[in-house]
Every structure is written in structure tokens, then in C-alpha cells.
Design a protein around this motif. Structure first.
Motif, PDB file in Angstrom:
ATOM      1  N   PRO A 676     -16.176  -4.894  -1.786  1.00 51.42           N
ATOM      2  CA  PRO A 676     -16.957  -6.109  -1.499  1.00 51.42           C
ATOM      3  C   PRO A 676     -16.078  -7.215  -0.931  1.00 51.42           C
ATOM      4  CG  PRO A 676     -17.498  -5.231  -3.668  1.00 51.42           C
ATOM      5  CD  PRO A 676     -16.304  -4.467  -3.178  1.00 51.42           C
ATOM      6  N   HIS A 677     -16.748  -8.191  -0.302  1.00 50.01           N
ATOM      7  CA  HIS A 677     -16.103  -9.376   0.263  1.00 50.01           C
ATOM      8  C   HIS A 677     -15.111  -9.010   1.370  1.00 50.01           C
ATOM      9  CE1 HIS A 677     -17.967 -11.451  -3.064  1.00 50.01           C
ATOM     10  NE2 HIS A 677     -17.297 -10.700  -3.936  1.00 50.01           N
ATOM     11  N   ARG A 678     -15.406  -7.913   2.068  1.00 52.16           N
ATOM     12  CA  ARG A 678     -14.672  -7.478   3.259  1.00 52.16           C
ATOM     13  C   ARG A 678     -13.198  -7.180   2.980  1.00 52.16           C
ATOM     14  NH1 ARG A 678     -16.822 -11.642   7.835  1.00 52.16           N
ATOM     15  NH2 ARG A 678     -16.865 -13.083   6.070  1.00 52.16           N
ATOM     16  N   TRP A 679     -12.945  -6.624   1.824  1.00 52.83           N
ATOM     17  CA  TRP A 679     -11.630  -6.064   1.502  1.00 52.83           C
ATOM     18  C   TRP A 679     -11.629  -4.582   1.860  1.00 52.83           C
ATOM     19  CZ3 TRP A 679      -7.188  -8.380  -0.201  1.00 52.83           C
ATOM     20  CH2 TRP A 679      -7.292  -9.698  -0.663  1.00 52.83           C
ATOM     21  N   GLN A 680     -10.486  -4.080   2.292  1.00 53.49           N
ATOM     22  CA  GLN A 680     -10.330  -2.648   2.568  1.00 53.49           C
ATOM     23  C   GLN A 680      -8.951  -2.191   2.116  1.00 53.49           C
ATOM     24  OE1 GLN A 680     -11.952  -0.972   6.225  1.00 53.49           O
ATOM     25  NE2 GLN A 680     -10.025   0.109   6.597  1.00 53.49           N
ATOM     26  N   LEU A 681      -8.916  -1.052   1.417  1.00 56.05           N
ATOM     27  CA  LEU A 681      -7.675  -0.442   0.966  1.00 56.05           C
ATOM     28  C   LEU A 681      -7.557   0.949   1.575  1.00 56.05           C
ATOM     29  CD1 LEU A 681      -7.859  -1.309  -2.858  1.00 56.05           C
ATOM     30  CD2 LEU A 681      -6.834  -2.662  -1.023  1.00 56.05           C
ATOM     31  N   GLU A 682      -6.329   1.358   1.874  1.00 55.21           N
ATOM     32  CA  GLU A 682      -6.097   2.691   2.429  1.00 55.21           C
ATOM     33  C   GLU A 682      -4.883   3.325   1.757  1.00 55.21           C
ATOM     34  OE1 GLU A 682      -5.862   2.810   6.689  1.00 55.21           O
ATOM     35  OE2 GLU A 682      -7.353   1.209   6.922  1.00 55.21           O
ATOM     36  N   ALA A 683      -4.962   4.636   1.570  1.00 53.51           N
ATOM     37  CA  ALA A 683      -3.831   5.430   1.095  1.00 53.51           C
ATOM     38  C   ALA A 683      -3.751   6.659   1.989  1.00 53.51           C
ATOM     39  CB  ALA A 683      -4.016   5.834  -0.366  1.00 53.51           C
ATOM     40  N   ASN A 684      -2.653   6.810   2.718  1.00 54.60           N
ATOM     41  CA  ASN A 684      -2.532   7.860   3.730  1.00 54.60           C
ATOM     42  C   ASN A 684      -1.257   8.669   3.514  1.00 54.60           C
ATOM     43  OD1 ASN A 684      -4.838   6.694   5.079  1.00 54.60           O
ATOM     44  ND2 ASN A 684      -3.443   5.149   5.919  1.00 54.60           N
ATOM     45  N   MET A 685      -1.395   9.997   3.662  1.00 52.00           N
ATOM     46  CA  MET A 685      -0.237  10.876   3.522  1.00 52.00           C
ATOM     47  C   MET A 685      -0.275  11.956   4.600  1.00 52.00           C
ATOM     48  SD  MET A 685       1.011  13.285   0.337  1.00 52.00           S
ATOM     49  CE  MET A 685       1.907  11.988  -0.505  1.00 52.00           C
ATOM     50  N   SER A 686       0.899  12.266   5.152  1.00 54.07           N
ATOM     51  CA  SER A 686       1.044  13.377   6.098  1.00 54.07           C
ATOM     52  C   SER A 686       2.137  14.308   5.602  1.00 54.07           C
ATOM     53  CB  SER A 686       1.370  12.867   7.503  1.00 54.07           C
ATOM     54  OG  SER A 686       2.594  12.170   7.510  1.00 54.07           O
ATOM     55  N   ILE A 687       1.920  15.615   5.749  1.00 55.67           N
ATOM     56  CA  ILE A 687       2.841  16.638   5.262  1.00 55.67           C
ATOM     57  C   ILE A 687       3.067  17.666   6.368  1.00 55.67           C
ATOM     58  CG2 ILE A 687       3.272  18.388   3.490  1.00 55.67           C
ATOM     59  CD1 ILE A 687       1.224  16.908   1.728  1.00 55.67           C
ATOM     60  N   LEU A 705       4.144   8.846   2.864  1.00 53.59           N
ATOM     61  CA  LEU A 705       3.049   8.209   2.135  1.00 53.59           C
ATOM     62  C   LEU A 705       3.030   6.723   2.483  1.00 53.59           C
ATOM     63  CD1 LEU A 705       0.831   8.248  -0.097  1.00 53.59           C
ATOM     64  CD2 LEU A 705       2.664   7.771  -1.750  1.00 53.59           C
ATOM     65  N   GLY A 706       1.830   6.197   2.779  1.00 52.82           N
ATOM     66  CA  GLY A 706       1.701   4.789   3.123  1.00 52.82           C
ATOM     67  C   GLY A 706       0.456   4.172   2.531  1.00 52.82           C
ATOM     68  N   PHE A 707       0.476   2.833   2.390  1.00 52.04           N
ATOM     69  CA  PHE A 707      -0.659   2.097   1.838  1.00 52.04           C
ATOM     70  C   PHE A 707      -0.984   0.913   2.743  1.00 52.04           C
ATOM     71  CE2 PHE A 707       1.437   4.047  -1.835  1.00 52.04           C
ATOM     72  CZ  PHE A 707       0.376   4.717  -2.428  1.00 52.04           C
ATOM     73  N   VAL A 708      -2.280   0.534   2.750  1.00 58.21           N
ATOM     74  CA  VAL A 708      -2.759  -0.570   3.585  1.00 58.21           C
ATOM     75  C   VAL A 708      -3.688  -1.456   2.759  1.00 58.21           C
ATOM     76  CG1 VAL A 708      -4.048  -1.223   5.657  1.00 58.21           C
ATOM     77  CG2 VAL A 708      -2.641   0.848   5.676  1.00 58.21           C
ATOM     78  N   VAL A 709      -3.560  -2.783   2.944  1.00 60.59           N
ATOM     79  CA  VAL A 709      -4.495  -3.762   2.390  1.00 60.59           C
ATOM     80  C   VAL A 709      -4.972  -4.643   3.536  1.00 60.59           C
ATOM     81  CG1 VAL A 709      -4.850  -5.652   0.769  1.00 60.59           C
ATOM     82  CG2 VAL A 709      -3.323  -3.779   0.156  1.00 60.59           C
ATOM     83  N   SER A 726       4.795   1.713   4.949  1.00 60.40           N
ATOM     84  CA  SER A 726       4.828   3.107   5.377  1.00 60.40           C
ATOM     85  C   SER A 726       6.045   3.829   4.824  1.00 60.40           C
ATOM     86  CB  SER A 726       4.816   3.201   6.910  1.00 60.40           C
ATOM     87  OG  SER A 726       5.880   2.461   7.466  1.00 60.40           O
ATOM     88  N   ASP A 727       5.919   5.153   4.735  1.00 55.03           N
ATOM     89  CA  ASP A 727       6.992   6.025   4.246  1.00 55.03           C
ATOM     90  C   ASP A 727       7.592   5.469   2.951  1.00 55.03           C
ATOM     91  OD1 ASP A 727       8.667   8.186   4.145  1.00 55.03           O
ATOM     92  OD2 ASP A 727      10.070   7.435   5.652  1.00 55.03           O
ATOM     93  N   VAL A 728       6.723   5.330   1.948  1.00 55.55           N
ATOM     94  CA  VAL A 728       7.099   4.658   0.700  1.00 55.55           C
ATOM     95  C   VAL A 728       8.306   5.318   0.052  1.00 55.55           C
ATOM     96  CG1 VAL A 728       6.314   4.077  -1.625  1.00 55.55           C
ATOM     97  CG2 VAL A 728       4.763   3.819   0.332  1.00 55.55           C
ATOM     98  N   PHE A 729       8.324   6.660   0.005  1.00 54.80           N
ATOM     99  CA  PHE A 729       9.405   7.373  -0.679  1.00 54.80           C
ATOM    100  C   PHE A 729      10.526   7.815   0.268  1.00 54.80           C
ATOM    101  CE2 PHE A 729       5.601   8.238  -3.367  1.00 54.80           C
ATOM    102  CZ  PHE A 729       6.006   7.506  -4.472  1.00 54.80           C
ATOM    103  N   GLN A 730      10.463   7.374   1.536  1.00 55.86           N
ATOM    104  CA  GLN A 730      11.498   7.674   2.524  1.00 55.86           C
ATOM    105  C   GLN A 730      11.765   9.184   2.617  1.00 55.86           C
ATOM    106  OE1 GLN A 730      14.925   4.952   2.458  1.00 55.86           O
ATOM    107  NE2 GLN A 730      13.896   3.752   0.868  1.00 55.86           N
ATOM    108  N   ARG A 731      10.690   9.935   2.775  1.00 54.74           N
ATOM    109  CA  ARG A 731      10.807  11.394   2.839  1.00 54.74           C
ATOM    110  C   ARG A 731      10.413  11.960   4.202  1.00 54.74           C
ATOM    111  NH1 ARG A 731      14.280  13.469   0.616  1.00 54.74           N
ATOM    112  NH2 ARG A 731      13.248  15.490   0.888  1.00 54.74           N
ATOM    113  N   SER A 732      10.281  11.111   5.226  1.00 53.56           N
ATOM    114  CA  SER A 732       9.959  11.623   6.563  1.00 53.56           C
ATOM    115  C   SER A 732      11.247  12.054   7.263  1.00 53.56           C
ATOM    116  CB  SER A 732       9.227  10.563   7.381  1.00 53.56           C
ATOM    117  OG  SER A 732      10.001   9.386   7.478  1.00 53.56           O
ATOM    118  N   VAL A 733      11.942  13.010   6.628  1.00 54.76           N
ATOM    119  CA  VAL A 733      13.198  13.548   7.144  1.00 54.76           C
ATOM    120  C   VAL A 733      12.912  14.884   7.821  1.00 54.76           C
ATOM    121  CG1 VAL A 733      15.512  14.344   6.550  1.00 54.76           C
ATOM    122  CG2 VAL A 733      14.498  12.400   5.325  1.00 54.76           C
TER     123      VAL A 733
END
Length: 787
Positions: A676-687, A705-709, A726-733
Motif C-alpha cells: 500500500p501507499h505505492r511502496w514496492q520491494l524486490e528480492a532478486n537472485m541469479s545463479i 543476490l540483490g534487494f530493491v526498495v 546488488s551482489d549482497v554476498f559478493q559471490r558473482s565470481v
């Protein structure tokens, strides 16, 4: 031939039925199935609306009922009393949508013969930040770091409102809220250059109303690992009065990217004294930095209802562009029968790129003469770049050598493209021609190192003609058949050694076929295409680039074009989509190592593989909506079949065989939550898993892994704040290896993807440009920009 067929057809006694289809918001509906029925509901003729919602059915009996159908909309029937039925508005089928989603949340996707069209406006994808972020979640697409790809098809050519996108930063400048729909073409037809394997067409929302409008976008991208801060700011201006639309943009940007490398390699070569080995173990850090301004000005003039023309010119200014690279290498070398000697090599490189000018432009005419549609585009591109690289080497911690490498290049492109369309029998005939003329000059030299200088000129002229027929058979489905002819003239001139001069001509035909049909709620399409891959112009240069004291790199002006034959299948059921493709590629281009001298220096060269490479790709996507949660998930994989034979002096036979057949799998798990109230949350992961790609081995799995508000205010979300980590755990190696018999290589690469990005957007009087330029010579532009 096409013009003659159109002329003869025009003389036939027909009474065509045409009109335009729109949705509840007044926006045009493309790819609507339109059928003309007799009074007893017998099928007479059919067509499909284009991206502007327009359709035309050629018939000798202009009666009696039109039936319009489109996934997610109620089937509509219209009585026909003349040749023009006017504008038809279709309504959403709410019961159908409620089976799987809340209204206004799920993006609707429809399959055509060779593409998928996804509605963005009013869906969760329309609140995804930039177009770059949004496209990664569109059915049929994915992202690998900063690069967007069509599943199983690689990097696409992207159009925005029919204009070819030249700079990928445009996707960061365009907001998802401005986008109406996205079409992902997995089997580009004869209209497109034979080198193009996939196309993405973005259509923005067409706002009505005169007056002045603007929008401002500001942002800050903070590298959380290495500390660089990259600000950006963009101002878009537009003015519309009656039928004249003026627009302009100025954009400032800055970007830093740091990459860490850990490399190991071994090279064995036969000598008179026995087999000599060189083992290297190196660590390196590469910092790329760039900033600049982009500007464009343009206009669109709607001369009459069916006639418009326009022009757009763009300039790119770059400041302080370059790289800082240091490499620390421990080396062991010697003969297999003796103890190896050890040494250390340290190099520091400072590369500066100067761009005296970079211009590009497009002019177009779009109109209709009777039933004949005309789309004409003229494009130009001109740029120049000078690169200076200062190299300092230390051997065993003492000054060994100081070098200066220079490279100068300039490119010029002129291109034109004409597309004619005409309704014929049960469909539409499309024919045209495309011409491109490219000139590229390149010279390089290096001091204090035994590398030859180079100075060359490449000229390539491409003359193409194409014809496509799209038609609808009510019970059998929609069909499309196309043929493209290309005559390519290539001239290579070596200004330092005339013996290397080369001229070659190629004449090739490229067929394409597609079929689409709906079986109840299941949409299906099947396609075949024959394509080619031409070397990038940098790969056709004979210049030798210094990497380090044991590694060089070189192109090859004699490279052959690769050819691809592919069969693909698409199927969609509600929110599930299946894509599968099988490809055979001949003369595949890759990079292989060769001995440069007897001291163990390796030169990496671009080559054509002598055996065909086969590839199977399968991807399954799901994009439902459950209340406030809208997941967008994709799972799939690719398997290559490639066998190669290499020389290896350590083997009894002197040969070894390497097989690259291990499949690689991909997973994209994107999740958005509308609050509600035009809030948006995102949780995105690529493997991405381990696996083989052509002649490279991916040796480790990686994930990000990344998050958006996001929060929006004001009417029509005119003010929006968005924060992304973005890349919260720094694993895009990425760990990659290459096994080539006598030479083997392993690299672990870690990019600075761990970032915090904050952006703020404000829009005033959001009227959108009507620019309709579609561009010409797009494949040549891509080859010129590739490095």
C-alpha cells in the motif's frame, strides 16, 4: 519483383476491410487476431494488427462480421458495412485474469510466429526502475552482470520506438514507467541483417496533448567494495505543438569498475633441447574509469495522417577515459628434464583513451500511399579514438623495460534501409533493401619491444534485398516465410606491406520460416532460420596488442564468417513459457593460443574452428501474481557438443583431444511485492552452474543476490525514489578454464558488483516523443563498437 507483385495486386478488384484496435486506455493493441466471417460465421479471410493497432484484410467480399481475439481480452464481434470499420476498443477479460492475478499486476505476453510481446504499462514490470532492470525480468530475457541476453540467443539488438539503440547506457536513462510494451524476437526475419540472432523492440507510451514538458533523473552509484562513487544526472526536454514534436536530452555520467584477476597458465613447446615449459601464476587489478556527456536533438513532424518524417542527431563526449592495470606474475620456466628457474615479473599499465569526436544520426520517412506502406531510414556514424598506453615492467624487482603503445582508429558508416508493405491475399507482403558502407582505419605501434607496427584500412560494403510474406490461415495458424540476399564486398589494405592486401566478395541467401497457432489456452510457435556471424572489425585487424612479457593478442583479416542454422520452439500456457532451440554452427569463431617465439611467448589469435559446434538450449519461465507477490522465475540450461584436437609435446602421439559437452544451467529468481501507499520491494537472485561453453570451461558456480526498495508520490507517480543493493554476498565470481593441449589456462575473475544505487526521478507534463525512426546498418554499428 516485390514492386511488380504489389503493382499487379493493386489492379485486382478487391474491397479491403481495415481499421484500428485499441485497449480500454486508448492505447493501440498490436498482434490482435482479426478474422472476417460470412453471415453464417464461415471464415473468409484474416489478418493480425500491427504494433500501431492497424489491420487490413484484402477480400472480394467485404461483409459481414469481424471477430477480434487477443489473450486477456474479451472476443469482440463487429458488423462490417464498408471498407473502413474505424477504431475498435477491446475490453479486458476479467474472469480470465482473476484466475491467476490481481487486475493490473500480471504482464500479458502473446506469442507470434517469431516473437513474444509483453505488455509493460499497468503491470508490475512497469515499476521496475530503469529499462535495464526491467528487461532482465521480461519473459524470454535474462541478465549476466551488466549485459542483457535473450535466453539461448545471446546479446540482442535493441530498438526504442523503432530507433536502434547505439549506447547501452540509454537503458539506464529510460524508465520502466515510460514503456508500453516489449517485443522479444527470437527468430529475426529477412528484414534484419543476417548477423542478428535476436531483437528486442521497446515501445514507449504515447502521451497526448500540446505544450512543454521535462523530466529530471539523478542518481548515485556507490561501489561498496572498492569505494568509488559514480554520480549521474539527466535532463529531457520536449515541446509539442499541433503536429510538430521537438525533443532534446543532455546526460552526464561517471562510471568506475574494478576487476580482480587470479590467473594460472602452463605452456609446453618442443625445442631441440627437449620440451620446454613455462608456468605462470599471476594476480592483477584492473580499474576502468570513464565519464562524459551525451546529447541529442531531434524532431518529428506529422505532415498528414499517413505521412511523417523526422531526424535525430547524437553526440558523445568522453573525458578521462582509460584503465589502470597492474599485474604481478611469478614465472617458472625450464626443460622437463631439469629443475625450473624462477623469476618475478611486475608490470604497470596506464591507458588513456581520447575521443576527438563521436557523432551519429538518423533521418526517416514513414508513410502510406494507398495500401502501400513505406518506411525509409538513413543513418550515419563517425568517430575517432586515440589510445596511449604507458607500460613499465620490472623483472625480479628491478627496472626491466619502459614501453609506450599507441593505437589510432577511426570509423565511418553510411546506411539506408527501405521497407515496403502491401496487403496480399490472406496476409501482408513485405519487401525492401538495405545498404551499408563502412570504412575503418587502424594503426598501432610500440616502443622498446620487438613487435611490428601496423597500419591498415578496412572497407566493407553490404547490399541486401529481402522479401517476407506473412499470412493467416484460420484453421492452420499464422505463417511467415522470408528470404534475404546479401552481397558483401570486403577490402583489406595493409599500408606497410602490400603483400597482405586482400579483397573478397560473398553472395549469400538467408531463408527464414515461422508458424504460430493457438491450441485452446496454449500458444505455440515454431521457427527456422539461417544466419551468419561476421567478425568484429577489431578482430579483422592484424595489429598485435601487448598483454604482458609472455602474452600477446592479435586479430586476423582472413577470418571467415560463421554460419548458424537453428530450429526453435516456443509455447506459452497462461503464465508459463517454454523455449527450446537446437543450433548447428560452422566456422565458429573463437580464441586459441599459439607459440609466438621459442622463448615461450604465447599469442592469442582469433580463429575459425574446423569442426561444427552444436548447441541445445531449453528454458522454462513463470511469471504469475499471487496477491501482492509477483514472482518472475526462469530455469534452464545449454549443452554444447564440441570436440577439438590440439598439439601436445608431452603426449606419446603429440596430440590430445578435448571434449566440451558438460551442460551449464541458469536460474533467475526475481520477486516483487506491491505494498500500500505505492511502496514496492524486490528480492532478486541469479545463479549459474559449472559447465562448458564452446571451448571454455566454467569451473565454478556463481550467484548474485540483490534487494530493491521503491517509493512513489504525486499523480501518475511523477516523483519516485528507488534504492538498490546488488551482489549482497559478493559471490558473482567467475572461474573459467581453457584446455588446449600444450597450453592450459585458468582464470578467476571478480568484478565490483557489490553496489548501492540510489535514484530520484521527477516528471513534469509527461508527453512522449513520437519519433518513428527504425534505423539502418545496425549490425555494422554493433561490429564497429565491439572491442
Amino acid at each position: 519483383m516485390a514492386a511488380m507483385m504489389m503493382s499487379l495486386t493493386a489492379q485486382a478488384k478487391t474491397q479491403d476491410v481495415g481499421g484500428r484496435v485499441i485497449d480500454q486506455n486508448g492505447e493501440p493493441l498490436g498482434f490482435v487476431s482479426v478474422a472476417l466471417l460470412s453471415a453464417d460465421s464461415t471464415y473468409i479471410q484474416g489478418a493480425m494488427s500491427d504494433e500501431n493497432g492497424a489491420f487490413m484484410i484484402q477480400t472480394t467480399d467485404a461483409c459481414c462480421i469481424l471477430r477480434l481475439s487477443f489473450i486477456g481480452y474479451k472476443t469482440t464481434f463487429v458488423n462490417v458495412s464498408g471498407s473502413d470499420v474505424g477504431t475498435i476498443q477491446m475490453e479486458e477479460d476479467q474472469p480470465m485474469l482473476k484466475e491467476i492475478t490481481v487486475k493490473g499486476q500480471m504482464p500479458k505476453t502473446k506469442l507470434t510466429g517469431n516473437s513474444m510481446v509483453t505488455t509493460i504499462q499497468g503491470t508490475i514490470l512497469g515499476q521496475s526502475g530503469t529499462a535495464q532492470e526491467m528487461l532482465a525480468k521480461v519473459p524470454g530475457m535474462t541478465a549476466k552482470g551488466e549485459e542483457l541476453e535473450v535466453l539461448g540467443k545471446g546479446t540482442p539488438i535493441i530498438y526504442i520506438n523503432g530507433r536502434k539503440m547505439q549506447d547501452k547506457n540509454e537503458l539506464k536513462q529510460l524508465r520502466s514507467e515510460e514503456i508500453l510494451s516489449v517485443e522479444v524476437i527470437t527468430n529475426p526475419g529477412a528484414q534484419y541483417d543476417a548477423t542478428i540472432s535476436s531483437v528486442v523492440r521497446i515501445k514507449t507510451i504515447r502521451r497526448e496533448g500540446d505544450g512543454f514538458g521535462f523530466d529530471v533523473n539523478t542518481g548515485l552509484n556507490q561501489d561498496l567494495r572498492f569505494g568509488e562513487s559514480d554520480p549521474s544526472a539527466q535532463l529531457n526536454l520536449r515541446y509539442r505543438h499541433n503536429n510538430l514534436d521537438l525533443f532534446g536530452m543532455v546526460n552526464y555520467w561517471k562510471w568506475d569498475e574494478t576487476t580482480l584477476f587470479y590467473d594460472t597458465s602452463s605452456f609446453y613447446l618442443p625445442t631441440e633441447k627437449g620440451v620446454k615449459g613455462i608456468l605462470q601464476d599471476s594476480h592483477s587489478r584492473n580499474h576502468w574509469h570513464d565519464n562524459g556527456f551525451d546529447y541529442h536533438l531531434g524532431f518529428n513532424w506529422q505532415i498528414a495522417e499517413n505521412h511523417s518524417l523526422g531526424a535525430r542527431i547524437t553526440r558523445h563526449d568522453r573525458f578521462e577515459s582509460g584503465t589502470d592495470l597492474w599485474v604481478n606474475t611469478d614465472i617458472e620456466h625450464g626443460y622437463l628434464t631439469q629443475d625450473f628457474l624462477k623469476e618475478n615479473n611486475y608490470s604497470d599499465q596506464n591507458e588513456q583513451r581520447h575521443t576527438p569526436y563521436s557523432w551519429e544520426g538518423n533521418a526517416y520517412y514513414n508513410g502510406q500511399a494507398g495500401k502501400l506502406g513505406i518506411d525509409l531510414n538513413v543513418d550515419f556514424l563517425s568517430n575517432k579514438q586515440n589510445v596511449e598506453n604507458d607500460i613499465h615492467e620490472m623483472k625480479d624487482y628491478t627496472i626491466h623495460n619502459a614501453m609506450e603503445q599507441e593505437n589510432h582508429s577511426s570509423s565511418r558508416l553510411w546506411a539506408t534501409k527501405l521497407v515496403l508493405t502491401y496487403p496480399l491475399w490472406k496476409g501482408q507482403l513485405e519487401a525492401g533493401t538495405e545498404l551499408s558502407f563502412v570504412t575503418r582505419n587502424n594503426s598501432s605501434s610500440i616502443t622498446n619491444y620487438p613487435l611490428p607496427a601496423s597500419d591498415s584500412k578496412v572497407k566493407e560494403n553490404n547490399t541486401a534485398a529481402f522479401i517476407t510474406y506473412n499470412f493467416n490461415l484460420e484453421k492452420l495458424g499464422n505463417f511467415s516465410a522470408g528470404l534475404r540476399y546479401e552481397h558483401v564486398g570486403f577490402d583489406y589494405t595493409d599500408h606497410l606491406d602490400a603483400a597482405n592486401n586482400m579483397t573478397r566478395y560473398q553472395n549469400e541467401f538467408f531463408p527464414s520460416l515461422s508458424w504460430a497457432k493457438q491450441f485452446g489456452p496454449v500458444q505455440t510457435s515454431l521457427a527456422y532460420s539461417f544466419k551468419t556471424i561476421r567478425p568484429n572489425y577489431n578482430d579483422l585487424s592484424s595489429r598485435i596488442t601487448y598483454i604482458n612479457s609472455y602474452m600477446l593478442m592479435q586479430g586476423d583479416p582472413t577470418l571467415k564468417n560463421a554460419t548458424m542454422q537453428e530450429v526453435s520452439l516456443n509455447a506459452r500456457y497462461k503464465w508459463l513459457n517454454l523455449f527450446a532451440a537446437y543450433e548447428r554452427r560452422d566456422n565458429t569463431m573463437s580464441q586459441l593460443p599459439f607459440a609466438y617465439n621459442s622463448d615461450g611467448v604465447v599469442i592469442m589469435k582469433r580463429v575459425n574452428l574446423d569442426k561444427p559446434v552444436r548447441n541445445l538450449a531449453v528454458f522454462l519461465s513463470a511469471n504469475p501474481t499471487f496477491g501482492i507477490w509477483s514472482p518472475n522465475w526462469t530455469a534452464g540450461g545449454q549443452k554444447f557438443w564440441n570436440t577439438m584436437e590440439f598439439d601436445d609435446p608431452r603426449s606419446e602421439t603429440g596430440k590430445v583431444t578435448e571434449c566440451y559437452t558438460k551442460p551449464i544451467f541458469f536460474f533467475d529468481l526475481n520477486n516483487a511485492f506491491r505494498l500500500p501507499h505505492r511502496w514496492q520491494l524486490e528480492a532478486n537472485m541469479s545463479i549459474q552452474t559449472k559447465g562448458d561453453v564452446i571451448n571454455f570451461r566454467m569451473k565454478s558456480a556463481s550467484y548474485a543476490l540483490g534487494f530493491v526498495v521503491q517509493k512513489c508520490w504525486l499523480k501518475d507517480d511523477a516523483l519516485c525514489l528507488r534504492a538498490t543493493i546488488s551482489d549482497v554476498f559478493q559471490r558473482s565470481v567467475q572461474d573459467m578454464a581453457m584446455d588446449c593441449g600444450a597450453y592450459s589456462f585458468f582464470e578467476s575473475k571478480s568484478r565490483s558488483n557489490h553496489r548501492l544505487s540510489v535514484s530520484l526521478r521527477y516528471t513534469f507534463n509527461a508527453s512522449k516523443s513520437k519519433y518513428k525512426g527504425t534505423g539502418a546498418g545496425q549490425a555494422e554499428r554493433q561490429r564497429m563498437s565491439a572491442n
